[in-house]
Design a protein around this motif. Structure first.
Motif, short mmCIF file in Angstrom:
data_model
loop_
_atom_site.label_atom_id
_atom_site.label_comp_id
_atom_site.label_asym_id
_atom_site.label_seq_id
_atom_site.Cartn_x
_atom_site.Cartn_y
_atom_site.Cartn_z
N LEU A 170 -112.11 8.70 -46.44
CA LEU A 170 -111.39 9.91 -46.82
C LEU A 170 -111.68 10.99 -45.80
CD1 LEU A 170 -112.13 9.71 -50.58
CD2 LEU A 170 -109.84 9.81 -49.62
N ALA A 171 -110.67 11.81 -45.52
CA ALA A 171 -110.79 12.78 -44.44
C ALA A 171 -111.97 13.74 -44.65
CB ALA A 171 -109.50 13.58 -44.32
N ASP A 172 -112.22 14.15 -45.89
CA ASP A 172 -113.21 15.21 -46.12
C ASP A 172 -114.49 14.71 -46.78
OD1 ASP A 172 -112.38 14.68 -48.65
OD2 ASP A 172 -112.04 16.76 -49.21
N ALA A 173 -114.74 13.43 -46.70
CA ALA A 173 -115.94 12.90 -47.35
C ALA A 173 -116.54 11.75 -46.53
CB ALA A 173 -115.58 12.40 -48.75
N PRO A 174 -117.84 11.51 -46.66
CA PRO A 174 -118.78 12.28 -47.48
C PRO A 174 -119.32 13.50 -46.73
CG PRO A 174 -119.92 10.43 -46.49
CD PRO A 174 -118.49 10.34 -46.04
N LYS A 175 -119.40 14.61 -47.46
CA LYS A 175 -120.11 15.76 -46.91
C LYS A 175 -121.59 15.40 -46.82
CE LYS A 175 -116.79 19.09 -48.71
NZ LYS A 175 -116.50 20.05 -49.80
N ALA A 176 -122.35 16.26 -46.17
CA ALA A 176 -123.74 15.92 -45.87
C ALA A 176 -124.54 15.55 -47.12
CB ALA A 176 -124.42 17.09 -45.15
N ASP A 177 -124.28 16.22 -48.23
CA ASP A 177 -125.07 15.94 -49.42
C ASP A 177 -124.30 15.12 -50.45
OD1 ASP A 177 -123.25 17.84 -50.14
OD2 ASP A 177 -124.66 19.17 -51.14
N GLU A 178 -123.38 14.27 -49.95
CA GLU A 178 -122.59 13.43 -50.87
C GLU A 178 -122.81 11.94 -50.59
OE1 GLU A 178 -118.68 16.17 -51.96
OE2 GLU A 178 -118.49 14.74 -50.31
N LEU A 179 -122.40 11.15 -51.56
CA LEU A 179 -122.31 9.70 -51.40
C LEU A 179 -120.87 9.30 -51.68
CD1 LEU A 179 -125.37 8.56 -53.59
CD2 LEU A 179 -125.28 8.61 -51.10
N GLY B 209 -122.66 8.36 -42.50
CA GLY B 209 -121.62 8.93 -41.67
C GLY B 209 -121.15 10.28 -42.17
N GLY B 210 -120.40 10.97 -41.33
CA GLY B 210 -119.86 12.28 -41.68
C GLY B 210 -118.50 12.16 -42.34
N PRO B 211 -117.90 13.29 -42.69
CA PRO B 211 -116.56 13.28 -43.28
C PRO B 211 -115.58 12.53 -42.38
CG PRO B 211 -117.52 15.47 -43.44
CD PRO B 211 -118.45 14.67 -42.59
N GLY B 212 -114.73 11.72 -42.98
CA GLY B 212 -113.75 10.97 -42.20
C GLY B 212 -114.22 9.59 -41.78
N THR B 213 -115.49 9.30 -41.98
CA THR B 213 -116.02 7.98 -41.62
C THR B 213 -115.30 6.90 -42.42
OG1 THR B 213 -118.19 8.86 -41.13
CG2 THR B 213 -118.09 6.53 -41.62
N ARG B 214 -114.97 5.83 -41.74
CA ARG B 214 -114.31 4.69 -42.40
C ARG B 214 -115.33 3.59 -42.64
NH1 ARG B 214 -109.44 6.35 -43.98
NH2 ARG B 214 -108.72 4.18 -43.99
N LEU B 215 -115.06 2.78 -43.65
CA LEU B 215 -115.98 1.68 -44.00
C LEU B 215 -115.16 0.42 -44.27
CD1 LEU B 215 -119.02 1.04 -44.74
CD2 LEU B 215 -118.35 1.42 -47.11
N ASP B 216 -115.55 -0.68 -43.63
CA ASP B 216 -114.91 -1.98 -43.92
C ASP B 216 -115.65 -2.61 -45.08
OD1 ASP B 216 -113.36 -1.62 -41.63
OD2 ASP B 216 -114.78 -2.70 -40.37
N ALA C 211 -120.76 1.61 -49.58
CA ALA C 211 -121.17 3.00 -49.73
C ALA C 211 -121.31 3.66 -48.37
CB ALA C 211 -122.50 3.08 -50.49
N ILE C 212 -120.89 4.92 -48.30
CA ILE C 212 -121.16 5.74 -47.12
C ILE C 212 -122.03 6.90 -47.57
CG2 ILE C 212 -120.21 6.99 -45.16
CD1 ILE C 212 -117.52 5.66 -45.67
N VAL C 213 -123.18 7.04 -46.93
CA VAL C 213 -124.12 8.11 -47.26
C VAL C 213 -123.86 9.29 -46.33
CG1 VAL C 213 -126.56 8.72 -47.44
CG2 VAL C 213 -125.82 6.37 -47.94
N GLY C 214 -123.74 10.48 -46.89
CA GLY C 214 -123.55 11.68 -46.08
C GLY C 214 -124.76 11.96 -45.20
N ALA C 215 -124.57 12.86 -44.25
CA ALA C 215 -125.55 13.03 -43.16
C ALA C 215 -126.93 13.50 -43.62
CB ALA C 215 -124.99 14.01 -42.13
N ALA C 216 -127.03 14.13 -44.77
CA ALA C 216 -128.35 14.59 -45.23
C ALA C 216 -129.05 13.54 -46.08
CB ALA C 216 -128.20 15.89 -46.02
N GLY C 217 -128.46 12.37 -46.19
CA GLY C 217 -129.06 11.32 -47.02
C GLY C 217 -129.73 10.25 -46.19
N GLU C 218 -130.09 9.19 -46.87
CA GLU C 218 -130.87 8.11 -46.29
C GLU C 218 -130.09 6.82 -46.56
OE1 GLU C 218 -135.16 6.21 -47.55
OE2 GLU C 218 -134.66 8.21 -48.21
N LEU C 219 -130.14 5.88 -45.65
CA LEU C 219 -129.42 4.62 -45.84
C LEU C 219 -129.74 4.01 -47.20
CD1 LEU C 219 -127.50 2.68 -44.33
CD2 LEU C 219 -129.52 1.43 -43.57
N GLU C 220 -131.00 4.15 -47.60
CA GLU C 220 -131.45 3.55 -48.85
C GLU C 220 -130.68 4.09 -50.06
OE1 GLU C 220 -133.23 1.04 -48.72
OE2 GLU C 220 -133.82 0.68 -50.77
#
Lengths: 159, 194
Positions: free
Chosen positions: A119-128, A90-97, A50-59
């Motif tokens: 994905l290039a446009d995800a996650p936005k700040a309020d997305e997972l 991470g912000g939009p475009g962040t990659r995850l292994d 999972a990648i949490v957008g910038a307005a979220g929490e790792l949890e």
């Protein structure tokens, strides 16, 4: 990509969202299986992340553990091994292994692997961004020994 | 053949606040990363024993450096992970040879214990490639508060003929764990799972 219902503020009770994610997990697992040919018996490795957008929490990324794992096990029958996972913010475009291991025995060495997603446009700040990964075989040219898939007992999820 | 190390990088994170809430004491995690020459870059080599031995060497070195960065005793480490990124002239299997056969034992020696599998990932990428090191509790893989990951990136590595190898240790789980599951205080720590 889904909206993070807890973005932007601290919410103490988040665990019930795991149940809400179960249908999504199942849909994703079904799509994934279809992309790999549709036969559950062909699936040999899996992982989730999972990648949490910038307005979220790792949890908030941790909310994916139960529904993501449940979905793949549900579809693959009696997969025994823990589904390996990772998460980050991470912000939009962040990659995850996304780590990958054998579905019935975590110690199968030929199936220790990972797949990069993003994905290039995800996650936005309020997305997972929620990910599931399945594989149909070992690493290419696997040759570093260890427990072989053919020798798995498949009882404890480890060997 | 010992590892030919170009550089060692240590990354230490102290998380002091999360979603506006103070984290006291901070949750902390440290990555020790070695950038080494890939002796098998550019050709197919059947026998990867040399890389397995390099894995053994790096396991001890990197675990010691990461634990030292946290400034705690090895036995106080709570979770761990490992990963490797192979430069473009290498093979994914080169990462596997370093990570899986021999790297774990010296890591566990530094920590005193470690009944659980060391979570891992691997990839092939160019310089600046991002490596996500998955993390899990060192004695019980199902401890849900300790499922995590740490991102490692070095701007100039791995070059085409290099391999980047990372070991991560923590002194804690996620900053504000609250999604249930097995707790660290409840584990038996014998089978590596619970």
């Amino acid at each position: 990509m889904i909206r993070n219902p807890f973005a932007g503020r601290y919410v103490e009770e988040i665990a019930s969202f795991m149940d809400d994610l179960k249908p999504l997990g199942l849909d994703m697992a079904k799509s994934l299986l279809a992309a790999l040919g549709g036969s559950a018996s062909a699936i040999e490795g899996y992982g989730k992340g999972a990648i949490v957008g910038a307005a979220g929490e790792l949890e908030h990324g941790a909310l994916w553990h139960v529904p993501g794992g449940y979905a793949m096990r549900e579809l693959l029958g009696d997969a025994k091994a823990i589904v390996p996972s990772t998460k980050k913010l991470g912000g939009p475009g962040t990659r995850l292994d996304v780590p990958v291991t054998h579905i019935n025995a975590s110690y199968v060495r030929s199936h220790f692997d990972a797949m990069e997603v993003g994905l290039a446009d995800a996650p936005k700040a309020d997305e997972l961004l929620l990910a599931l990964v399945m594989t149909t075989g070992p690493r290419i040219h696997a040759r570093v020994g260890g427990l072989a898939a053919a020798d798995v007992k498949g009882e404890d999820g480890l060997r | 053949m010992p590892a030919k190390i170009r550089k060692l990088v240590t990354i230490l994170e102290d998380i002091r606040e999360e979603m506006g809430r103070p984290i006291a004491p901070p949750t902390r995690r440290a990555a020790a990363v070695a950038v080494i020459e890939n002796p098998f870059a550019g050709r197919y080599v059947e026998d990867l024993t040399a890389l397995m031995d390099i894995g053994e060497e790096l396991g001890g070195l990197l675990a010691e450096k990461a634990v030292a960065a946290l400034g705690i005793a090895g036995s106080a480490v709570q979770s761990y992970g490992k990963a490797a990124a192979v430069g473009e002239n290498g093979e994914l299997e080169h990462a596997a040879a370093i990570l899986h056969p021999k790297l774990g034992a010296p890591v566990r020696k530094v920590l005193g214990k470690g009944a659980a599998l060391i979570p891992s990932s691997k990839k092939r990428c160019g310089p600046g490639g991002v490596l996500d090191v998955p993390l899990g509790h060192k004695d019980a893989a199902f401890v849900r508060s300790h499922f995590d990951g740490m991102e490692v990136r070095i701007n100039d590595a791995p070059r085409a003929d290099e391999i980047m190898v990372a070991v991560v240790v923590t002194d804690s789980g996620r900053p504000l764990p609250r999604v249930g599951g097995l707790k660290a205080s409840e584990i038996k720590g014998e089978d590596g799972l619970r």
